[in-house]
Design an enzyme around this catalytic site. Structure first.
Site, PDB file in Angstrom:
ATOM      1  CG  ASP A 249      -1.657  -1.448   1.431  1.00  0.00           C
ATOM      2  OD1 ASP A 249      -2.204  -1.908   0.326  1.00  0.00           O
ATOM      3  OD2 ASP A 249      -1.894  -1.547   2.643  1.00  0.00           O
TER       4      ASP A 249
ATOM      5  CD  GLU B  10      -9.500  -2.775  -0.872  1.00  0.00           C
ATOM      6  OE1 GLU B  10      -9.854  -2.588   0.166  1.00  0.00           O
ATOM      7  OE2 GLU B  10      -8.533  -3.561  -1.210  1.00  0.00           O
TER       8      GLU B  10
HETATM    9  O1  FUB Z   1      -3.071  -3.887   2.936  1.00  0.00           O
HETATM   10  C1  FUB Z   1      -4.554  -4.107   3.679  1.00  0.00           C
HETATM   11  C2  FUB Z   1      -5.431  -3.614   2.594  1.00  0.00           C
HETATM   12  O2  FUB Z   1      -5.432  -4.380   1.475  1.00  0.00           O
HETATM   13  C3  FUB Z   1      -5.501  -2.087   2.068  1.00  0.00           C
HETATM   14  O3  FUB Z   1      -5.805  -1.189   3.204  1.00  0.00           O
HETATM   15  C4  FUB Z   1      -6.276  -2.389   0.981  1.00  0.00           C
HETATM   16  O4  FUB Z   1      -6.307  -1.081   0.072  1.00  0.00           O
HETATM   17  C5  FUB Z   1      -5.636  -3.421   0.431  1.00  0.00           C
HETATM   18  O5  FUB Z   1      -4.464  -3.180  -0.197  1.00  0.00           O
END
Ligand code: FUB
Length: 450
Positions: A37, A212
Site C-alpha cells: 500500500d 478501495e
Molecule cells: O493492506 C491491507 C489492505 O489491502 C489495504 O488497506 C487495501 O487497500 C488492500 O491493499
C-alpha cells in the site's frame, strides 16, 4: 538550553545509526521486509514512501492467513534507487483508541500543510466510543516527514473505513478520501483533524465490485480519482476524472491490470518527481505463495496528450538509472529471451533475492538505464556454471558492441570472477548479457575502475 540541544543531537545521531540504507534499484523496492500500500510523496526534494508493513501472523499476534500489520515505517530516496528506512514511525501499541489485538494498520497516507506532516492511518478501534464498530482513521503529526509523529488521542470523528488519502487543492482546501466498499470523500477543516462536512459517496464509480484505496491528484485542472476495483475476480487499478475534487467523476479506464498470479490486492499512489510521473504499487514478489505478504514497486507512468493515463505494465527493472559500479541484478531484467528463468537464491529465505538462469547458448537478458562513467576497466560477476560457460556483455541491445566477455570455469558453487572491459562510450546504456555456451546462473555483476 545547551543540554537540550546535546540531547537532541544524540537522538538525531541514534536515529541515523538505526536507519538502514538499502541500495536496491529494482522492483521490489524494499528487500529486507514486506511492504504494501505505498503512498509516495515529494517532501523537501526527496521521495518519501509511506507503506503498510505486512508481517506474518503468529500465535497471539494476528490471524493466520489474513493481513497482519502492527506498525509503519517510512522510506526515503533522493534518486529513486537508494532507499533509506527511517524505522517505525507509528505502531499499534501507541494508538490509545486502537484495538491492541487488531494488527490492522492498513494503507496510510501523509501530507504536508504549513510545515507540519499529517500521517493518516486506519485501524480497528478498541470499542464503539468514537465511530462505532470496526475500522476508523487516526492522525499523527510531525515537524519532519520521517517523524517523530505525535499520535492524536482520538480518530477522526464521523469516519468509518480504511485507506485514507488526502488532497490539498490549489486553493488550500483539504479533502479526505477513504473507502468502505465504496469510496467516500469530505472536506477537512483547517486543522486537518476534523471533517468539515458530511461524507459524500463518490457514486459515479462502477456499482459492482469492491472499490478501495482511493488516491486523488490534480493535473492541468483535471482531478484524477484512482482506485483498486474488483471488476473480475481480483483488484486492478482504475481511474475516473472530474473538474471538481468531489466529482461527479467519469470513469475512464484501467491503469494496471489484475495480477497474473492471482495476488488479490493492488494498492497504489501516483506522483511527479523531477518532471517524470511514477506509479507506486504492490505485488507479492517475495511471497509468491501468500498474497498478504506484499512488496512495494514503482514504474514510470505516462499521460496521453488528452490527459488520459496510459496503462502501466509492471516491470522488474523499475525506475531510476543505475550506477554501473553498484550491483546490477539481471533477474530484475527489462527484457529477456524465451527460456531464461528467474529463480530464488534461497526458497526458504526469499529476502535473499533471485538469480537469472541462462540455460542455453544465445539466451539473453537485457537490463536498461545503466550509467557507465569513464574509466571502467573490469566487470565483477557472481556466477556459476556446472559445465563451464561463457557470457558476453553488449551495449544497447543484443547486436550492440561487445564490451566484455567472461569464461566461467566449471563448478556448481557460486564464484566471483572478473572480466576486462574493452572500449565503450560513457553514458546511460541498456546492457545485454548473452550466453555463449553452457547453462549459466547469474546473480549480479558490477563494473569497476580497477
Ligand atoms: O493492506 C491491507 C489492505 O489491502 C489495504 O488497506 C487495501 O487497500 C488492500 O491493499
Amino acid at each position: 538550553m545547551r543540554e537540550v540541544s546535546r540531547v537532541y543531537r544524540f537522538i538525531l545521531y541514534a536515529q541515523m545509526v538505526l536507519m538502514g540504507e538499502l541500495a536496491f534499484a529494482q522492483n521490489p523496492l524494499i528487500m529486507d521486509q514486506f511492504t504494501a500500500d505505498p503512498t509516495a510523496r515529494v517532501f523537501g526534494g526527496k521521495v518519501y514512501v509511506y507503506p503498510s508493513h505486512d508481517i506474518l501472523a503468529e500465535e497471539g499476534k494476528g490471524r493466520t492467513g489474513w493481513f497482519c500489520m502492527e506498525d509503519y515505517h517510512v522510506f526515503s530516496s533522493a534518486d529513486l534507487i537508494k532507499w533509506t528506512d527511517h524505522g517505525v514511525i507509528v505502531s499499534q501499541e501507541q494508538v490509545p483508541w486502537a484495538d491492541p489485538n487488531a494488527y490492522s494498520m492498513w494503507a496510510p497516507d501523509c501530507i504536508e500543510k504549513n510545515g507540519k506532516y499529517y500521517f493518516y492511518f486506519p485501524t480497528r478501534a478498541r470499542d464503539t466510543t468514537y465511530n462505532g464498530k470496526g475500522f476508523t482513521i487516526g492522525v499523527a503529526i510531525a515537524d519532519n516527514p520521517a517523524g517523530p509523529f505525535n499520535i492524536q488521542s482520538t480518530p477522526i470523528i464521523g469516519v468509518r473505513g480504511i485507506d485514507p488519502n488526502v488532497l490539498i487543492d490549489k486553493d488550500g482546501q483539504a479533502y479526505l478520501y477513504w473507502s468502505q466498499g465504496s469510496i467516500y470523500g469530505a472536506r477537512l477543516k483547517e486543522n486537518m483533524l476534523e471533517l468539515a462536512e458530511e461524507p459524500h459517496i463518490l457514486g459515479e464509480l462502477p456499482q459492482k465490485g469492491l472499490k478501495e484505496g482511493p488516491f486523488v491528484f490534480e493535473r492541468n485542472g483535471i482531478y484524477y480519482l484512482t482506485y483498486p476495483h474488483v471488476e473480475n475476480k481480483t483488484e486492478r487499478l482504475e481511474y475516473a476524472i472530474s473538474d471538481n475534487p468531489l466529482g461527479p467523476f467519469t470513469v475512464k479506464g484501467v491503469i494496471m491490470d489484475e495480477w497474473a498470479n492471482g495476488c488479490w490486492t493492488n494498492h497504489h499512489s501516483i506522483l511527479k518527481f523531477e518532471g517524470q510521473w511514477y506509479l507506486f504499487y504492490h505485488h507479492n514478489d517475495l511471497s509468491p505463495d501468500f498474497d498478504k505478504a506484499r512488496s512495494i514497486c514503482a514504474d514510470s507512468l505516462f499521460f496521453d496528450t488528452d490527459g488520459s493515463i496510459l496503462k502501466v505494465t509492471p516491470t522488474f527493472r523499475g525506475i531510476g538509472s543505475q550506477k554501473a559500479t553498484e550491483a546490477i541484478h539481471p533477474d530484475r531484467y527489462s527484457l529477456k529471451s524465451d527460456g531464461v528463468n528467474i529463480a530464488f537464491n534461497d526458497t526458504l529465505d526469499t529476502f535473499k533475492g533471485w538469480h537469472a538462469v541462462l540455460g542455453m547458448e544465445e539466451q539473453w537478458i537485457q537490463y536498461n538505464s545503466v550509467n557507465l562513467r569513464q574509466g571502467l576497466r573490469q566487470v565483477i560477476w557472481k556466477v556459476r556454471s556446472p559445465l563451464g560457460g561463457k557470457i558476453e556483455v553488449r551495449l544497447d541491445g543484443t547486436s550492440g558492441s561487445i564490451i566484455s566477455t567472461l569464461v566461467i570455469p566449471e563448478g556448481s558453487s557460486w564464484q566471483e570472477l572478473k572480466s576486462p572491459i574493452y572500449g565503450y562510450e560513457s553514458g546511460i546504456h541498456n546492457i545485454a548479457i548473452i550466453s555463449k555456451g553452457n547453462s549459466v546462473d547469474l546473480d549480479w555483476l558490477r563494473f569497476e575502475e580497477q
